[in-house]
Design a protein around this motif. Sequence first.
Motif, short mmCIF file in Angstrom:
data_model
loop_
_atom_site.label_atom_id
_atom_site.label_comp_id
_atom_site.label_asym_id
_atom_site.label_seq_id
_atom_site.Cartn_x
_atom_site.Cartn_y
_atom_site.Cartn_z
N MET A 44 0.73 -1.12 0.03
CA MET A 44 -0.10 0.01 -0.04
C MET A 44 0.83 1.15 0.00
SD MET A 44 -3.23 1.22 -0.20
CE MET A 44 -4.31 -0.34 0.48
N ALA A 45 0.85 2.19 -0.98
CA ALA A 45 1.51 3.37 -1.00
C ALA A 45 1.11 4.52 0.11
CB ALA A 45 1.15 3.80 -2.41
N ARG A 46 2.12 5.08 0.45
CA ARG A 46 2.24 5.87 1.46
C ARG A 46 1.64 7.17 1.16
NH1 ARG A 46 5.25 9.96 3.65
NH2 ARG A 46 6.73 9.50 1.78
N ALA A 47 0.80 7.67 1.94
CA ALA A 47 -0.10 8.92 1.74
C ALA A 47 1.05 10.04 1.80
CB ALA A 47 -1.38 9.23 2.82
N VAL A 48 1.03 10.75 0.75
CA VAL A 48 2.15 12.08 0.59
C VAL A 48 1.35 13.36 1.20
CG1 VAL A 48 3.46 11.03 -1.21
CG2 VAL A 48 1.45 12.70 -1.74
N LEU A 83 -14.86 16.88 1.23
CA LEU A 83 -14.69 15.45 1.46
C LEU A 83 -13.04 15.30 1.84
CD1 LEU A 83 -15.17 12.38 0.46
CD2 LEU A 83 -14.40 13.22 -1.93
N PRO A 84 -13.00 14.63 2.96
CA PRO A 84 -11.53 14.39 3.48
C PRO A 84 -11.05 13.58 2.65
CG PRO A 84 -13.16 14.30 5.50
CD PRO A 84 -13.80 14.37 4.07
N VAL A 85 -9.60 13.64 2.14
CA VAL A 85 -9.13 12.69 1.24
C VAL A 85 -7.60 12.56 1.46
CG1 VAL A 85 -10.76 13.11 -0.74
CG2 VAL A 85 -8.64 14.76 -0.29
N GLN A 86 -6.80 11.50 1.16
CA GLN A 86 -5.43 11.36 1.16
C GLN A 86 -4.95 11.24 -0.28
OE1 GLN A 86 -4.83 7.93 3.82
NE2 GLN A 86 -4.56 9.29 5.45
N LEU A 87 -3.69 11.81 -0.51
CA LEU A 87 -3.15 11.70 -1.89
C LEU A 87 -1.79 10.55 -1.71
CD1 LEU A 87 -2.21 15.28 -3.06
CD2 LEU A 87 -4.03 13.98 -3.73
N ALA A 88 -2.04 9.81 -2.81
CA ALA A 88 -0.84 8.70 -3.10
C ALA A 88 -0.47 8.81 -4.22
CB ALA A 88 -1.41 7.59 -2.94
N THR A 89 0.88 8.71 -4.31
CA THR A 89 1.51 8.81 -5.89
C THR A 89 0.86 7.56 -6.80
OG1 THR A 89 3.44 7.50 -5.12
CG2 THR A 89 3.64 9.92 -5.14
N ALA A 90 0.83 8.11 -7.99
CA ALA A 90 0.07 7.14 -8.84
C ALA A 90 1.31 6.16 -9.73
CB ALA A 90 -0.88 7.83 -9.82
N THR A 91 2.52 6.70 -9.57
CA THR A 91 3.45 6.06 -10.42
C THR A 91 4.75 5.95 -9.55
OG1 THR A 91 4.54 8.26 -11.22
CG2 THR A 91 2.70 7.24 -12.50
N TYR A 125 0.35 20.39 -20.48
CA TYR A 125 0.24 20.64 -19.33
C TYR A 125 0.23 19.71 -18.02
CZ TYR A 125 -1.20 25.40 -21.03
OH TYR A 125 -1.09 26.57 -21.59
N PHE A 126 0.20 18.50 -18.24
CA PHE A 126 0.06 17.76 -17.16
C PHE A 126 1.40 17.13 -16.73
CE2 PHE A 126 -3.86 16.50 -19.27
CZ PHE A 126 -4.85 16.36 -18.40
N ASP A 127 1.58 17.06 -15.31
CA ASP A 127 2.83 16.92 -14.92
C ASP A 127 2.90 15.59 -14.00
OD1 ASP A 127 5.64 17.04 -13.86
OD2 ASP A 127 5.29 18.86 -12.32
N SER A 128 2.58 15.64 -12.63
CA SER A 128 2.85 14.31 -11.95
C SER A 128 1.03 14.02 -11.63
CB SER A 128 3.21 14.73 -10.51
OG SER A 128 4.53 15.17 -10.63
N THR A 129 0.95 12.82 -11.20
CA THR A 129 -0.14 12.24 -11.03
C THR A 129 -0.44 11.68 -9.71
OG1 THR A 129 -0.43 11.89 -13.45
CG2 THR A 129 -2.06 10.48 -11.78
N TYR A 130 -1.53 11.74 -8.97
CA TYR A 130 -1.75 11.21 -7.64
C TYR A 130 -3.23 10.57 -7.62
CZ TYR A 130 1.92 14.24 -6.40
OH TYR A 130 3.18 14.99 -6.17
N PHE A 131 -3.49 9.43 -6.75
CA PHE A 131 -4.65 8.83 -6.62
C PHE A 131 -5.26 9.64 -5.18
CE2 PHE A 131 -2.66 4.83 -8.58
CZ PHE A 131 -3.33 5.15 -9.84
N LEU A 132 -6.56 9.95 -5.22
CA LEU A 132 -7.19 10.28 -3.94
C LEU A 132 -7.95 9.33 -3.39
CD1 LEU A 132 -8.40 13.77 -5.53
CD2 LEU A 132 -6.92 13.48 -3.62
N GLN A 133 -7.96 9.08 -2.36
CA GLN A 133 -8.73 8.04 -1.48
C GLN A 133 -9.58 8.79 -0.34
OE1 GLN A 133 -6.79 4.74 0.08
NE2 GLN A 133 -5.73 5.83 1.81
N PRO A 134 -10.77 8.25 -0.02
CA PRO A 134 -11.42 8.88 1.04
C PRO A 134 -11.26 8.33 2.43
CG PRO A 134 -13.01 7.51 -0.12
CD PRO A 134 -11.63 7.28 -0.76
N ARG A 135 -11.72 8.81 3.28
CA ARG A 135 -11.81 7.91 4.67
C ARG A 135 -13.08 7.04 4.57
NH1 ARG A 135 -11.32 12.96 8.98
NH2 ARG A 135 -8.86 13.61 8.47
#
Length: 329
Positions: free
Chosen positions: A1-5, A17-25, A106-116
């Motif tokens: 499981m990727a660590r939330a950044v 909406l409370p969320v956490q970011l995790a790197t997608a790549t 325009y696209f740079d880095s990608t992250y996944f969003l996950q909720p509580r």
Amino acid sequence: MARAVWSGSLTFGLVTLPVQLATATESHTVRFHQLERGTSDRVRNKRVNERTGKEVPYDKIVKGYDTGDGEYVVIEPAELDEITPGRSQAIEISGFVELEAIEPAYFDSTYFLQPRKEHANVYGLLRDALAETGRAGIAVMSMRQKDYLVAVHEQGGVLVMHTLHWADEVRDPHETLDNLPSRSKASAKERKMAAQLIEAMAMEWDPHDFRDRTQERVRELVEAKRTGETVERAEKPPESTNVVDLMSMLEASVDQARSGRTSKGSKKTGQAKAGGSRKSGKKKSQPDLGELTRDELYQLATDAEVPGRSRMNRAELEKAVARSARSAA
């Protein structure tokens, strides 16, 4: 499981909406250490004063902006901390745009969003609404002492956030490139043939169909060096197409693409027939290896996990692939 950044809230309208970011790549690049030749001694980089050659401790280093005339404007780290934003607690969506309207540059880095867990319903609502409308939420957020322009949209059943380049960071190609033709001088027949070639080479997008050959060969080189073997040099790149031969090259390319598609279709049909006639004892037909390129043979050898394939020439690859196919039959 990727660590939330990053952890915070995604807001749109009055909804939070409370969320956490995790790197997608993640990078699959082979990492090397620097060693002194002939030893196993690591080589380290040091911060040194270029005038005295003496090492400078980190707490003695400040930032300097070059004014262009040999003078520097000195900025203390604390001064930057005072003016740069801290980590924001929210991604506040200011509006929604058509996702296709955002140019790829325009696209740079990608992250996944996950909720509580307790906010999964709100997450699903925004995800499904974005999927239905084909839009992306646009916001500005702060992370790692920087402001980021971001776009949030749905992809594969997940909310995805892209950091975007600012408008002044994306170059104008017409100002950057020198040799862009104002208008193609190709004939109508050449344009038609080029369109036919594109259609003949049409395919479905599947990133799993492609491999990083360079990194594969680097790993094979490491293994070969470890076991005392040698690795074959890479093939030379193809030569540029002569403008005079453009039409004949286009026609030959269309024929090759169409024949390749036919052979692939025949192969699939043959596989289906072989699968449906196993009771009758018929064997699955194999492609004519003599008509394949070295790269195609290498791909077959990779799929079959043939050992030492990177060191083989074309003839050796053909024999190894044939041998592997007989063993699997």
